[in-house]
Write a protein that holds these residues in place. Structure first.
Motif, mmCIF file in Angstrom:
data_model
loop_
_atom_site.group_PDB
_atom_site.id
_atom_site.type_symbol
_atom_site.label_atom_id
_atom_site.label_comp_id
_atom_site.label_asym_id
_atom_site.label_seq_id
_atom_site.Cartn_x
_atom_site.Cartn_y
_atom_site.Cartn_z
ATOM 1 N N GLY A 19 0.775 -1.234 0.000
ATOM 2 C CA GLY A 19 0.000 0.000 0.000
ATOM 3 C C GLY A 19 0.805 1.281 0.000
ATOM 4 O O GLY A 19 0.234 2.377 0.073
ATOM 5 N N THR A 20 2.134 1.191 -0.082
ATOM 6 C CA THR A 20 2.949 2.399 -0.130
ATOM 7 C C THR A 20 2.827 3.047 -1.501
ATOM 8 O O THR A 20 2.974 2.372 -2.523
ATOM 9 N N SER A 21 2.578 4.340 -1.509
ATOM 10 C CA SER A 21 2.381 5.063 -2.765
ATOM 11 C C SER A 21 3.720 5.497 -3.359
ATOM 12 O O SER A 21 4.601 5.968 -2.643
ATOM 13 N N LEU A 22 3.852 5.328 -4.669
ATOM 14 C CA LEU A 22 5.066 5.763 -5.353
ATOM 15 C C LEU A 22 5.177 7.281 -5.407
ATOM 16 O O LEU A 22 6.252 7.814 -5.641
ATOM 17 N N SER A 23 4.084 7.963 -5.190
ATOM 18 C CA SER A 23 4.089 9.428 -5.208
ATOM 19 C C SER A 23 4.292 10.018 -3.815
ATOM 20 O O SER A 23 4.371 11.230 -3.653
ATOM 21 N N GLY A 24 4.378 9.156 -2.798
ATOM 22 C CA GLY A 24 4.675 9.614 -1.448
ATOM 23 C C GLY A 24 3.453 9.917 -0.602
ATOM 24 O O GLY A 24 2.335 10.025 -1.108
ATOM 25 N N GLY A 25 3.684 10.038 0.712
ATOM 26 C CA GLY A 25 2.629 10.437 1.637
ATOM 27 C C GLY A 25 1.759 9.322 2.156
ATOM 28 O O GLY A 25 0.915 9.544 3.025
ATOM 29 N N LYS A 26 1.948 8.104 1.654
ATOM 30 C CA LYS A 26 1.076 7.008 2.061
ATOM 31 C C LYS A 26 1.862 5.710 2.132
ATOM 32 O O LYS A 26 2.665 5.418 1.249
ATOM 33 N N LYS A 86 6.612 -10.524 -11.155
ATOM 34 C CA LYS A 86 6.814 -9.425 -10.201
ATOM 35 C C LYS A 86 6.453 -8.081 -10.830
ATOM 36 O O LYS A 86 5.842 -7.225 -10.189
ATOM 37 N N GLY A 87 6.850 -7.902 -12.095
ATOM 38 C CA GLY A 87 6.524 -6.665 -12.777
ATOM 39 C C GLY A 87 5.027 -6.465 -12.907
ATOM 40 O O GLY A 87 4.514 -5.362 -12.686
ATOM 41 N N LEU A 88 4.312 -7.527 -13.235
ATOM 42 C CA LEU A 88 2.859 -7.453 -13.353
ATOM 43 C C LEU A 88 2.212 -7.137 -12.000
ATOM 44 O O LEU A 88 1.226 -6.400 -11.928
ATOM 45 N N ILE A 89 2.792 -7.689 -10.932
ATOM 46 C CA ILE A 89 2.266 -7.441 -9.585
ATOM 47 C C ILE A 89 2.411 -5.965 -9.225
ATOM 48 O O ILE A 89 1.484 -5.345 -8.682
ATOM 49 N N ILE A 90 3.584 -5.382 -9.519
ATOM 50 C CA ILE A 90 3.802 -3.961 -9.222
ATOM 51 C C ILE A 90 2.817 -3.092 -9.995
ATOM 52 O O ILE A 90 2.179 -2.195 -9.436
ATOM 53 N N ILE A 91 2.680 -3.369 -11.293
ATOM 54 C CA ILE A 91 1.749 -2.594 -12.124
ATOM 55 C C ILE A 91 0.322 -2.727 -11.603
ATOM 56 O O ILE A 91 -0.421 -1.754 -11.488
ATOM 57 N N GLY A 92 -0.054 -3.969 -11.251
ATOM 58 C CA GLY A 92 -1.405 -4.202 -10.738
ATOM 59 C C GLY A 92 -1.656 -3.487 -9.423
ATOM 60 O O GLY A 92 -2.733 -2.919 -9.205
ATOM 61 N N ALA A 93 -0.648 -3.510 -8.533
ATOM 62 C CA ALA A 93 -0.808 -2.860 -7.226
ATOM 63 C C ALA A 93 -0.955 -1.348 -7.376
ATOM 64 O O ALA A 93 -1.786 -0.718 -6.713
ATOM 65 N N VAL A 94 -0.154 -0.741 -8.266
ATOM 66 C CA VAL A 94 -0.245 0.702 -8.497
ATOM 67 C C VAL A 94 -1.586 1.052 -9.154
ATOM 68 O O VAL A 94 -2.218 2.052 -8.792
ATOM 69 N N LEU A 95 -2.012 0.220 -10.085
ATOM 70 C CA LEU A 95 -3.308 0.448 -10.740
ATOM 71 C C LEU A 95 -4.444 0.399 -9.734
ATOM 72 O O LEU A 95 -5.353 1.238 -9.754
ATOM 73 N N LEU A 96 -4.373 -0.560 -8.815
ATOM 74 C CA LEU A 96 -5.394 -0.679 -7.778
ATOM 75 C C LEU A 96 -5.400 0.549 -6.879
ATOM 76 O O LEU A 96 -6.472 1.053 -6.504
ATOM 77 N N ASN A 156 -4.520 3.572 -7.752
ATOM 78 C CA ASN A 156 -5.102 4.671 -8.524
ATOM 79 C C ASN A 156 -6.612 4.574 -8.619
ATOM 80 O O ASN A 156 -7.316 5.574 -8.545
ATOM 81 N N LEU A 157 -7.128 3.342 -8.768
ATOM 82 C CA LEU A 157 -8.563 3.150 -8.851
ATOM 83 C C LEU A 157 -9.243 3.504 -7.527
ATOM 84 O O LEU A 157 -10.327 4.084 -7.495
ATOM 85 N N ARG A 158 -8.568 3.165 -6.416
ATOM 86 C CA ARG A 158 -9.121 3.506 -5.090
ATOM 87 C C ARG A 158 -9.145 5.017 -4.900
ATOM 88 O O ARG A 158 -10.090 5.579 -4.338
ATOM 89 N N ARG A 159 -8.089 5.686 -5.392
ATOM 90 C CA ARG A 159 -8.001 7.133 -5.241
ATOM 91 C C ARG A 159 -9.120 7.835 -6.035
ATOM 92 O O ARG A 159 -9.665 8.829 -5.625
ATOM 93 N N ASP A 160 -9.419 7.268 -7.210
ATOM 94 C CA ASP A 160 -10.486 7.842 -8.038
ATOM 95 C C ASP A 160 -11.860 7.568 -7.435
ATOM 96 O O ASP A 160 -12.769 8.336 -7.571
#
Length: 321
Positions: free
Chosen positions: A264-271, A305-315, A317-321
């Motif tokens: 759940g750590t955000s690549l953009s920071g703060g979370k 692993k790459g697919l997992i990272i992409i999926g986690a970040v996508l998830l 972003n979807l939660r943020r929206d």
């Protein structure tokens, strides 16, 4: 009716927080169904043991990411610090004092390099991606040069015995991983420094107006990352009794970032949270183990692993929206 409302409210508040635990349990159940030997106590212990090295690094990198940074140098730094400890032990002899001194030097070096990376990023205004990418190349090049592309090995029985030690029937790296996670959680969630880390990553301008020393906080997160790498490097080098200049630590940065992002750590920071990273690392360990048991080609595991990272970040972003 009131009790039902309270229960629903509790689940609504806490489900996102503990969702990662349910995901881990679900993955273990699926893995156990696909391979009966997966749920054997020995295999579960091995997963925890193997995950500990990257997990400790992931805890440190969580601080950096929450503050809005990134650290790509951790894998090469593992090799550099581990080889430093081994070389010093070999020169000083197979004594407890020699081991303490060699490990202390490695930790001091990790603090120095972490502080330097932080200064280049904050005061030098070099993007963290560029700074740590350059550091990754420098550290690996140094290790390769000093070893002539070979392997650093130690003959110190005392040094090797540390990494292979069991305490109360549990491997030492596993115990260190758990204790390290607890200490990091307290530091991040219960101290002023931790609150500053979140504030800097969430809104740098607001943090500055709140009289927070943004540059110092960001720099210190790289020091935390360096100390985490030193801890992992010591445990790994003492367990293996050697460090390969070309392969040790390769891909650790991807695994550490993946564990943090899954948690759940955000690549953009703060979370983010240490709790999430801890279970994120275990999830990654379970997936790696499951891939091996299912005889998935080693070369395809990086893709997963790459697919997992992409999926986690996508998830996220979807939660943020």
């Amino acid at each position: 009716m009131a009790d039902d409302a309270l229960k629903k409210s509790w689940f609504k508040r806490n489900l996102p927080k503990y969702l990662i635990v349910f995901i881990l349990i679900g993955l273990m159940a699926i893995s156990g169904a696909l391979s009966p030997s997966f749920l054997k106590p020995r295999n579960i212990l091995n997963i925890f043991w193997q995950t500990s090295y990257v997990g400790i690094i992931a805890i440190g990198i969580t601080f950096v990411m929450i503050a809005g940074g990134i650290d790509l140098s951790v894998g090469s730094l593992v090799a550099l610090l581990g080889s430093t400890s081994i070389q010093l032990v070999n020169k000083l002899g197979d004594r407890t004092a020699s081991i303490i001194l060699s490990v202390t030097v490695a930790y001091c070096l990790s603090v120095l390099l972490g502080f330097g990376a932080g200064l280049l990023t904050t005061k030098g205004k070099i993007p963290a991606f560029v700074t740590t990418l350059g550091a990754m190349a420098i550290y690996r090049s140094l290790v390769l040069n000093f070893a002539n592309g070979g392997v650093y090995m130690t003959t110190s029985e005392k040094y090797i015995s540390i990494g292979m030690r069991f305490v109360f029937g549990l491997p030492l790296p596993m115990i260190v991983f758990i204790l390290y996670a607890i200490i990091a959680h307290v530091l991040l969630e219960k101290t002023k420094f931790g609150r500053y880390v979140y504030a800097v990553g969430a809104n740098e301008v607001a943090a500055l107006y709140s009289a927070i020393s943004v540059d110092l906080v960001r720099t210190l997160t790289y020091v935390v990352s360096g100390v985490s790498v030193a801890t992992s490097a010591f445990l790994l080098s003492s367990m293996m009794g050697s460090i390969s200049s070309s392969s040790t630590g390769v891909g650790y940065e991807l695994d550490a970032i993946a564990a943090a992002v899954i948690g759940g750590t955000s690549l953009s920071g703060g979370k983010g949270s240490i709790f999430g990273t801890f279970f994120g690392a275990l999830i990654l360990g379970v997936i790696n183990n499951m891939l091996v048991m299912l005889n998935v080609a080693v070369y395809l595991q990086g893709m997963v692993k790459g697919l997992i990272i992409i999926g986690a970040v996508l998830l996220q972003n979807l939660r943020r929206d």
